[in-house]
Design a protein around this motif. Structure first.
Motif, PDB file in Angstrom:
ATOM      1  N   GLU A  96       0.824  -1.201   0.000  1.00 38.91           N
ATOM      2  CA  GLU A  96       0.000   0.000   0.000  1.00 38.91           C
ATOM      3  C   GLU A  96       0.858   1.250   0.000  1.00 38.91           C
ATOM      4  O   GLU A  96       0.576   2.217  -0.705  1.00 38.91           O
ATOM      5  N   ASP A  97       1.924   1.248   0.788  1.00 36.30           N
ATOM      6  CA  ASP A  97       2.950   2.285   0.741  1.00 36.30           C
ATOM      7  C   ASP A  97       4.229   1.628   0.230  1.00 36.30           C
ATOM      8  O   ASP A  97       4.886   0.869   0.958  1.00 36.30           O
ATOM      9  N   ALA A  98       4.547   1.889  -1.029  1.00 33.70           N
ATOM     10  CA  ALA A  98       5.689   1.218  -1.660  1.00 33.70           C
ATOM     11  C   ALA A  98       6.996   1.515  -0.948  1.00 33.70           C
ATOM     12  O   ALA A  98       7.948   0.728  -1.029  1.00 33.70           O
ATOM     13  N   LEU A  99       7.080   2.628  -0.204  1.00 38.48           N
ATOM     14  CA  LEU A  99       8.318   2.977   0.497  1.00 38.48           C
ATOM     15  C   LEU A  99       8.605   2.050   1.670  1.00 38.48           C
ATOM     16  O   LEU A  99       9.747   1.989   2.139  1.00 38.48           O
ATOM     17  N   ASP A 100       7.596   1.328   2.140  1.00 41.50           N
ATOM     18  CA  ASP A 100       7.825   0.383   3.244  1.00 41.50           C
ATOM     19  C   ASP A 100       8.725  -0.775   2.831  1.00 41.50           C
ATOM     20  O   ASP A 100       9.212  -1.514   3.688  1.00 41.50           O
ATOM     21  N   ASP A 101       8.927  -0.930   1.529  1.00 41.86           N
ATOM     22  CA  ASP A 101       9.776  -2.016   1.033  1.00 41.86           C
ATOM     23  C   ASP A 101      11.237  -1.592   0.917  1.00 41.86           C
ATOM     24  O   ASP A 101      12.073  -2.398   0.523  1.00 41.86           O
ATOM     25  N   ILE A 102      11.548  -0.332   1.257  1.00 44.28           N
ATOM     26  CA  ILE A 102      12.929   0.168   1.184  1.00 44.28           C
ATOM     27  C   ILE A 102      13.605  -0.069   2.538  1.00 44.28           C
ATOM     28  O   ILE A 102      13.146   0.439   3.560  1.00 44.28           O
ATOM     29  N   PRO A 103      14.691  -0.824   2.596  1.00 48.95           N
ATOM     30  CA  PRO A 103      15.318  -1.141   3.883  1.00 48.95           C
ATOM     31  C   PRO A 103      16.119   0.017   4.478  1.00 48.95           C
ATOM     32  O   PRO A 103      16.200   0.136   5.698  1.00 48.95           O
ATOM     33  N   ASP A 104      16.733   0.871   3.638  1.00 49.26           N
ATOM     34  CA  ASP A 104      17.572   1.962   4.152  1.00 49.26           C
ATOM     35  C   ASP A 104      16.690   3.104   4.650  1.00 49.26           C
ATOM     36  O   ASP A 104      15.908   3.688   3.893  1.00 49.26           O
ATOM     37  N   SER A 105      16.816   3.454   5.928  1.00 48.37           N
ATOM     38  CA  SER A 105      15.927   4.439   6.548  1.00 48.37           C
ATOM     39  C   SER A 105      16.146   5.851   5.997  1.00 48.37           C
ATOM     40  O   SER A 105      15.191   6.599   5.787  1.00 48.37           O
ATOM     41  N   SER A 106      17.414   6.240   5.756  1.00 44.92           N
ATOM     42  CA  SER A 106      17.685   7.591   5.251  1.00 44.92           C
ATOM     43  C   SER A 106      17.139   7.769   3.835  1.00 44.92           C
ATOM     44  O   SER A 106      16.559   8.810   3.504  1.00 44.92           O
ATOM     45  N   HIS A 107      17.332   6.752   2.990  1.00 43.70           N
ATOM     46  CA  HIS A 107      16.795   6.832   1.633  1.00 43.70           C
ATOM     47  C   HIS A 107      15.270   6.800   1.646  1.00 43.70           C
ATOM     48  O   HIS A 107      14.611   7.501   0.860  1.00 43.70           O
ATOM     49  N   LYS A 108      14.689   6.039   2.547  1.00 41.89           N
ATOM     50  CA  LYS A 108      13.234   5.986   2.681  1.00 41.89           C
ATOM     51  C   LYS A 108      12.688   7.360   3.072  1.00 41.89           C
ATOM     52  O   LYS A 108      11.665   7.814   2.538  1.00 41.89           O
ATOM     53  N   LEU A 109      13.377   8.039   4.005  1.00 37.15           N
ATOM     54  CA  LEU A 109      12.961   9.376   4.415  1.00 37.15           C
ATOM     55  C   LEU A 109      13.081  10.367   3.266  1.00 37.15           C
ATOM     56  O   LEU A 109      12.213  11.228   3.061  1.00 37.15           O
ATOM     57  N   PHE A 110      14.158  10.260   2.490  1.00 34.06           N
ATOM     58  CA  PHE A 110      14.343  11.139   1.330  1.00 34.06           C
ATOM     59  C   PHE A 110      13.227  10.932   0.308  1.00 34.06           C
ATOM     60  O   PHE A 110      12.650  11.904  -0.208  1.00 34.06           O
ATOM     61  N   MET A 111      12.913   9.667  -0.010  1.00 30.90           N
ATOM     62  CA  MET A 111      11.876   9.396  -0.994  1.00 30.90           C
ATOM     63  C   MET A 111      10.500   9.850  -0.498  1.00 30.90           C
ATOM     64  O   MET A 111       9.665  10.311  -1.298  1.00 30.90           O
ATOM     65  N   LYS A 112      10.268   9.752   0.797  1.00 29.14           N
ATOM     66  CA  LYS A 112       8.997  10.226   1.349  1.00 29.14           C
ATOM     67  C   LYS A 112       8.869  11.733   1.150  1.00 29.14           C
ATOM     68  O   LYS A 112       7.816  12.237   0.728  1.00 29.14           O
ATOM     69  N   HIS A 113       9.956  12.457   1.429  1.00 22.52           N
ATOM     70  CA  HIS A 113       9.946  13.910   1.221  1.00 22.52           C
ATOM     71  C   HIS A 113       9.847  14.237  -0.264  1.00 22.52           C
ATOM     72  O   HIS A 113       9.147  15.191  -0.649  1.00 22.52           O
ATOM     73  N   TYR A 114      10.515  13.468  -1.111  1.00 21.72           N
ATOM     74  CA  TYR A 114      10.498  13.702  -2.559  1.00 21.72           C
ATOM     75  C   TYR A 114       9.081  13.553  -3.115  1.00 21.72           C
ATOM     76  O   TYR A 114       8.588  14.426  -3.837  1.00 21.72           O
ATOM     77  N   LEU A 115       8.412  12.437  -2.786  1.00 22.46           N
ATOM     78  CA  LEU A 115       7.079  12.188  -3.321  1.00 22.46           C
ATOM     79  C   LEU A 115       6.050  13.154  -2.740  1.00 22.46           C
ATOM     80  O   LEU A 115       5.080  13.525  -3.418  1.00 22.46           O
ATOM     81  N   ARG A 116       6.272  13.565  -1.487  1.00 27.26           N
ATOM     82  CA  ARG A 116       5.325  14.488  -0.869  1.00 27.26           C
ATOM     83  C   ARG A 116       5.392  15.868  -1.511  1.00 27.26           C
ATOM     84  O   ARG A 116       4.374  16.542  -1.669  1.00 27.26           O
ATOM     85  N   SER A 117       6.583  16.312  -1.902  1.00 28.19           N
ATOM     86  CA  SER A 117       6.758  17.658  -2.459  1.00 28.19           C
ATOM     87  C   SER A 117       6.810  17.683  -3.983  1.00 28.19           C
ATOM     88  O   SER A 117       6.875  18.755  -4.573  1.00 28.19           O
ATOM     89  N   TRP A 118       6.828  16.502  -4.635  1.00 25.88           N
ATOM     90  CA  TRP A 118       6.875  16.474  -6.097  1.00 25.88           C
ATOM     91  C   TRP A 118       5.615  17.091  -6.684  1.00 25.88           C
ATOM     92  O   TRP A 118       4.519  16.839  -6.149  1.00 25.88           O
ATOM     93  N   PRO A 119       5.661  17.905  -7.762  1.00 30.16           N
ATOM     94  CA  PRO A 119       6.834  18.249  -8.576  1.00 30.16           C
ATOM     95  C   PRO A 119       7.555  19.516  -8.121  1.00 30.16           C
ATOM     96  O   PRO A 119       8.253  20.139  -8.906  1.00 30.16           O
ATOM     97  N   TYR A 120       7.366  19.902  -6.861  1.00 33.12           N
ATOM     98  CA  TYR A 120       7.994  21.115  -6.337  1.00 33.12           C
ATOM     99  C   TYR A 120       9.267  20.806  -5.565  1.00 33.12           C
ATOM    100  O   TYR A 120       9.707  21.605  -4.754  1.00 33.12           O
ATOM    101  N   PHE A 121       9.847  19.640  -5.814  1.00 35.25           N
ATOM    102  CA  PHE A 121      11.041  19.257  -5.062  1.00 35.25           C
ATOM    103  C   PHE A 121      12.202  20.175  -5.449  1.00 35.25           C
ATOM    104  O   PHE A 121      12.469  20.382  -6.636  1.00 35.25           O
ATOM    105  N   PRO A 122      12.933  20.740  -4.461  1.00 38.48           N
ATOM    106  CA  PRO A 122      14.005  21.700  -4.786  1.00 38.48           C
ATOM    107  C   PRO A 122      15.246  21.011  -5.353  1.00 38.48           C
ATOM    108  O   PRO A 122      15.652  19.954  -4.881  1.00 38.48           O
ATOM    109  N   LEU A 123      15.825  21.634  -6.344  1.00 44.20           N
ATOM    110  CA  LEU A 123      17.071  21.174  -6.944  1.00 44.20           C
ATOM    111  C   LEU A 123      18.093  22.297  -6.859  1.00 44.20           C
ATOM    112  O   LEU A 123      17.780  23.446  -7.158  1.00 44.20           O
ATOM    113  N   TYR A 124      19.312  21.958  -6.474  1.00 43.79           N
ATOM    114  CA  TYR A 124      20.376  22.945  -6.457  1.00 43.79           C
ATOM    115  C   TYR A 124      20.950  23.101  -7.868  1.00 43.79           C
ATOM    116  O   TYR A 124      21.033  22.138  -8.624  1.00 43.79           O
ATOM    117  N   GLN A 125      21.335  24.324  -8.191  1.00 44.56           N
ATOM    118  CA  GLN A 125      21.943  24.593  -9.494  1.00 44.56           C
ATOM    119  C   GLN A 125      23.458  24.612  -9.341  1.00 44.56           C
ATOM    120  O   GLN A 125      24.008  25.369  -8.551  1.00 44.56           O
TER     121      GLN A 125
END
Length: 394
Positions: free
Chosen positions: A300-329
């Motif tokens: 139901e939450d595909a991120l629950d299948d990610i074992p690495d906690s830091s990457h899981k947190l990043f992807m949660k923030h990414y999907l929550r803010s997409w397509p407004y996710f900030p990118l550095y230039q």
């Protein structure tokens, strides 16, 4: 008698006046003719005739020397400069955040990707982009010293990006799922970051109603897996894919291996009609549709299948803010700090490819990083500041 003489004098006077008038008119006409002749003589292109004769003589010489060579009229051809040359001519601006909709390859509008020939799949891989972007990176390195110095001074200046909401959705489409049955060829997880091709030999129903699938791999071995560790063996359709979908990607090192990932970008003109995926070990990749396979029964939450906690947190923030996710230039040739072996180390930007960039560390190790990755020192500071602001608002 005196009267007759006076009349004769008057008549002669009149005749003299008329003759003088005629002489004046003739003199005026003569002067005008002289002036016109002078003007005509001044307008005669004496030098032009000589130059024309010279060019004609040269032309005859060229024609006699080689018949196919002919003198043609000069034509002005306007050519559009590449984006990196245009950006090099612009004045340097302070560093700022950009959203996913404001990639460095600034195309005007998004365009849905339609599957075509598989022969162009090599353009989708990162290895195919290295040779194309190396030349532009060298020219950018020479034209960006001023931009680097200004960015160091104003590194903490953040400007809100101008974002246009895209028509793409990140909702899972409500499509019928294909049934998993015995003798069906699938891709199944053998261990972390290693999925292989195999055949379902048995379907087991547990007491709580959950289904388990026994898979026999082509390269020896069997495994009992759940539905979220099985992927279809065929290429998915475009309407089945969405941002946040659970997929597996063919490995670049071994074509018989697949690696689990989360889909992060759909094809558009901004990313050169490619899919962006994040592997479960936080590695970003641009791939084509033939390299993707869709997971059959994702959680139901595909991120629950990610074992690495830091990457899981990043992807949660990414999907929550997409397509407004900030990118550095960043600029090609710029130095920065990024995490390597759990330590922030200095590195230099070599290539920029839409949302990704290739960096080289001091030990000559090269890696592709997302321009909003938590491995970047700038993004780590941004996330900490964002978390502090969130705590204060709470």
């Amino acid at each position: 008698m005196e009267v007759d003489e006076m009349d004769k004098l008057d008549t002669r006077t009149l005749e003299l006046q008329q003759s003088v008038g005629r002489l004046k008119n003739k003199m005026t006409e003569f002067i005008k003719r002289e002036d016109e002749d002078c003007e005509n003589m001044s307008n005669i292109p004496c030098e032009a005739i000589s130059s024309t004769n010279e060019t004609r003589s040269k032309e005859t010489q060229l024609k006699s020397a080689s018949d196919p060579l002919r003198i043609k009229k000069a034509v002005v051809v306007l050519t559009r400069l590449p984006d990196y040359k245009i950006s090099a001519l612009r004045p340097p601006t302070p560093r700022q955040f950009y959203s996913e909709e404001e990639s460095l390859s600034c195309y005007d509008t998004d365009m849905d990707w339609e599957p075509g020939d598989d022969s162009s799949d090599s353009d989708y891989r990162l290895s195919g982009n290295k040779q194309k972007t190396t030349k532009s990176s060298k020219s950018n390195t020479k034209t960006r010293p001023a931009a680097q110095s200004s960015s160091r001074v104003k590194r903490n200046v953040l400007k809100p990006p101008v974002i246009i909401s895209p028509p793409i959705t990140k909702m899972r489409p409500n499509l019928p799922q294909e049934e998993l049955k015995v003798d069906m060829m699938v891709l199944a997880r053998k261990r972390f970051m290693k999925w292989q091709r195999g055949k379902i030999v048995d379907v087991i129903t547990r007491e709580d109603g959950r289904l388990k699938y026994k898979v026999s791999f082509e390269e020896k071995g069997k495994s009992l897996v759940s539905g979220h560790h099985i992927a279809y063996d065929n290429t998915p359709k475009l309407e089945q894919l969405y941002v946040g979908a659970r997929v597996v990607v063919r490995s670049q090192d071994n074509k018989f291996w697949f690696q689990s990932a989360i889909l992060a970008e759909l094809p558009s003109r901004k990313n050169r009609l490619r899919f962006l995926v994040f592997l479960d070990d936080h590695t970003p990749l641009y791939v084509g549709l033939p390299f993707l396979r869709l997971v059959c029964r994702p959680l139901e939450d595909a991120l629950d299948d990610i074992p690495d906690s830091s990457h899981k947190l990043f992807m949660k923030h990414y999907l929550r803010s997409w397509p407004y996710f900030p990118l550095y230039q960043y600029w090609v040739g710029e130095s920065l700090k990024a995490e390597l072996n759990e330590v922030q180390q200095k590195c230099k930007v070599q290539v920029i490819d839409c949302s990704l960039m290739q960096v080289i560390f001091q030990d000559n190790q090269q890696e592709w990083l997302h321009r909003g990755s938590i491995r970047l020192d700038h993004m780590t500071s941004f996330f900490e500041m964002h978390q502090e602001n969130k705590d204060d608002s709470d």
